[in-house]
Design a protein around this motif. Structure first.
Motif, PDB file in Angstrom:
ATOM      1  N   ARG A  28       0.823  -1.209   0.000  1.00  0.00           N
ATOM      2  CA  ARG A  28       0.000   0.000   0.000  1.00  0.00           C
ATOM      3  C   ARG A  28       0.857   1.260   0.000  1.00  0.00           C
ATOM      4  NH1 ARG A  28      -5.609  -0.601   1.254  1.00  0.00           N
ATOM      5  NH2 ARG A  28      -6.160  -2.710   0.593  1.00  0.00           N
ATOM      6  N   GLU A  29       2.058   1.153   0.531  1.00  0.00           N
ATOM      7  CA  GLU A  29       2.988   2.289   0.516  1.00  0.00           C
ATOM      8  C   GLU A  29       3.564   2.533  -0.873  1.00  0.00           C
ATOM      9  OE1 GLU A  29       6.026   2.705   3.592  1.00  0.00           O
ATOM     10  OE2 GLU A  29       4.985   1.152   4.734  1.00  0.00           O
ATOM     11  N   GLY A  30       3.330   1.609  -1.792  1.00  0.00           N
ATOM     12  CA  GLY A  30       3.870   1.741  -3.135  1.00  0.00           C
ATOM     13  C   GLY A  30       5.305   1.285  -3.261  1.00  0.00           C
ATOM     14  N   LEU A  31       5.771   0.478  -2.299  1.00  0.00           N
ATOM     15  CA  LEU A  31       7.149   0.011  -2.309  1.00  0.00           C
ATOM     16  C   LEU A  31       7.327  -1.175  -3.259  1.00  0.00           C
ATOM     17  CD1 LEU A  31       7.919   0.147   1.531  1.00  0.00           C
ATOM     18  CD2 LEU A  31       8.493   1.844  -0.219  1.00  0.00           C
ATOM     19  N   ASP A  32       8.532  -1.365  -3.699  1.00  0.00           N
ATOM     20  CA  ASP A  32       8.917  -2.534  -4.479  1.00  0.00           C
ATOM     21  C   ASP A  32       9.210  -3.649  -3.469  1.00  0.00           C
ATOM     22  OD1 ASP A  32       9.881  -4.345  -6.316  1.00  0.00           O
ATOM     23  OD2 ASP A  32      11.793  -3.317  -6.640  1.00  0.00           O
ATOM     24  N   VAL A  33       8.231  -4.508  -3.258  1.00  0.00           N
ATOM     25  CA  VAL A  33       8.288  -5.482  -2.163  1.00  0.00           C
ATOM     26  C   VAL A  33       8.908  -6.797  -2.634  1.00  0.00           C
ATOM     27  CG1 VAL A  33       6.901  -6.872  -0.580  1.00  0.00           C
ATOM     28  CG2 VAL A  33       6.328  -4.462  -0.973  1.00  0.00           C
ATOM     29  N   HIS A  34       9.845  -7.278  -1.843  1.00  0.00           N
ATOM     30  CA  HIS A  34      10.463  -8.583  -2.055  1.00  0.00           C
ATOM     31  C   HIS A  34      10.221  -9.408  -0.801  1.00  0.00           C
ATOM     32  CE1 HIS A  34      12.908  -7.414  -5.664  1.00  0.00           C
ATOM     33  NE2 HIS A  34      12.559  -6.231  -5.181  1.00  0.00           N
ATOM     34  N   ALA A  35       9.440 -10.487  -0.932  1.00  0.00           N
ATOM     35  CA  ALA A  35       9.102 -11.321   0.219  1.00  0.00           C
ATOM     36  C   ALA A  35      10.180 -12.376   0.428  1.00  0.00           C
ATOM     37  CB  ALA A  35       7.749 -11.980   0.011  1.00  0.00           C
ATOM     38  N   LEU A  36      10.511 -12.607   1.696  1.00  0.00           N
ATOM     39  CA  LEU A  36      11.558 -13.558   2.044  1.00  0.00           C
ATOM     40  C   LEU A  36      11.040 -14.460   3.165  1.00  0.00           C
ATOM     41  CD1 LEU A  36      14.560 -14.296   1.483  1.00  0.00           C
ATOM     42  CD2 LEU A  36      15.180 -12.709   3.313  1.00  0.00           C
ATOM     43  N   SER A  37      11.008 -15.757   2.894  1.00  0.00           N
ATOM     44  CA  SER A  37      10.549 -16.736   3.877  1.00  0.00           C
ATOM     45  C   SER A  37      11.687 -17.701   4.200  1.00  0.00           C
ATOM     46  CB  SER A  37       9.344 -17.525   3.352  1.00  0.00           C
ATOM     47  OG  SER A  37       8.286 -16.670   2.984  1.00  0.00           O
ATOM     48  N   PHE A  38      11.558 -18.367   5.339  1.00  0.00           N
ATOM     49  CA  PHE A  38      12.633 -19.239   5.792  1.00  0.00           C
ATOM     50  C   PHE A  38      12.088 -20.593   6.231  1.00  0.00           C
ATOM     51  CE2 PHE A  38      14.034 -14.908   6.521  1.00  0.00           C
ATOM     52  CZ  PHE A  38      15.327 -14.922   5.996  1.00  0.00           C
ATOM     53  N   ASP A  39      12.746 -21.634   5.750  1.00  0.00           N
ATOM     54  CA  ASP A  39      12.481 -22.985   6.226  1.00  0.00           C
ATOM     55  C   ASP A  39      13.595 -23.336   7.196  1.00  0.00           C
ATOM     56  OD1 ASP A  39      12.041 -25.651   6.697  1.00  0.00           O
ATOM     57  OD2 ASP A  39      11.826 -26.215   4.581  1.00  0.00           O
ATOM     58  N   TYR A  40      13.282 -23.274   8.495  1.00  0.00           N
ATOM     59  CA  TYR A  40      14.301 -23.574   9.503  1.00  0.00           C
ATOM     60  C   TYR A  40      13.963 -24.862  10.259  1.00  0.00           C
ATOM     61  CZ  TYR A  40      10.907 -21.007  12.427  1.00  0.00           C
ATOM     62  OH  TYR A  40       9.763 -20.561  13.058  1.00  0.00           O
ATOM     63  N   GLY A  41      13.115 -25.681   9.648  1.00  0.00           N
ATOM     64  CA  GLY A  41      12.724 -26.931  10.269  1.00  0.00           C
ATOM     65  C   GLY A  41      11.563 -26.779  11.220  1.00  0.00           C
TER      66      GLY A  41
END
Length: 246
Positions: A28-41
């Motif tokens: 909504r802020e108009g940012l260039d969003v890059h999502a980052l998720s983690f598989d840590y078990g």
């Protein structure tokens, strides 16, 4: 590198309610969003499936980082050790300290900062909130402020740690999301990560209480929904809907 003229941010996106709201707030802020998720078990790795589905629908770049190699360093937690009993009941230091994953947010933030520097993003967003302060030290303002200071000097390019709900409750986060018209069927909260949310772990109960505070029904399917007889707080309708299609 980013490929937009808009300022970029890396959103640590677990697939849960809080990071889902943070993700949409950044959009909504108009940012260039890059999502980052983690598989840590984590036992509730189902959240990663939900996160991937949301990002595909939104067209948001999404990277899942497999850090299961460090599992032996952070397995002293009910969230990462399937042989341990998952605590039930409302959040409280007495019964939920078992869900603390050693140094989790420092690890995840450091990797997100690295990605931000790598792609030229000036910010990292994550969903620490006020309800976590009593139990999780790495969600407290002191931690965020210290990490923000480190992120400003750890690389040639400073990165801001942005936690927009740092002093907000789960109900306040939900209020923001509902005002944005968000569908929380696209999130996963339960610590057990089974086909239906359990309705008994602290994470489920906090989520249900947030919906109840707004007179709303949580769209997730539950194995068991605590009813009003369990405590003095209002609860949503006990009729469970179907689980999200993942």
């Amino acid at each position: 590198m980013t490929h937009s003229n808009a300022p970029a941010t890396v959103v640590i996106y677990s697939g849960g309610m809080d990071s889902f709201t943070v993700l949409h707030r950044a959009l909504r802020e108009g940012l260039d969003v890059h999502a980052l998720s983690f598989d840590y078990g984590q036992r509730h790795a189902r959240e990663l499936e939900v996160a991937a589905r949301v990002c595909r629908r939104l067209g948001v770049p999404h990277q899942v980082v497999d850090i299961r190699a460090i599992h032996g360093l952070i397995d002293d937690s009910a969230l990462t050790d399937a042989s341990r009993e998952m605590p039930e009941g409302d959040y409280g230091q007495e019964n939920l300290s078992a869900t603390v994953v050693p140094n989790r947010n420092m690890i995840l933030l450091s990797l997100a900062i690295a990605k931000a520097v790598n792609i030229g993003a000036g910010r990292v967003d994550y969903g620490a909130h006020g309800g976590d302060h009593v139990l999780y030290p790495d969600c407290r303002p002191e931690f965020v402020e210290a990490m923000n200071a480190v992120a400003g000097i750890a690389n040639f390019a400073p990165v801001e740690i942005h936690a927009p709900y740092l002093r907000a409750s789960k109900a306040e986060i939900l209020a923001d999301g509902l005002a944005m018209g968000l569908d929380y069927a696209d999130t996963w909260t339960c610590y057990r990560g089974e086909e239906l949310a359990c309705g008994r772990c602290g994470s489920c109960r906090e989520r249900l209480a947030a919906f109840a505070a707004h007179g709303a029904t949580d769209p997730l399917g539950y194995l068991e929904r605590p009813d009003a007889a369990d405590d003095d707080s209002p609860r949503p309708d006990t009729a469970a809907r179907g689980a999200p299609d993942v």
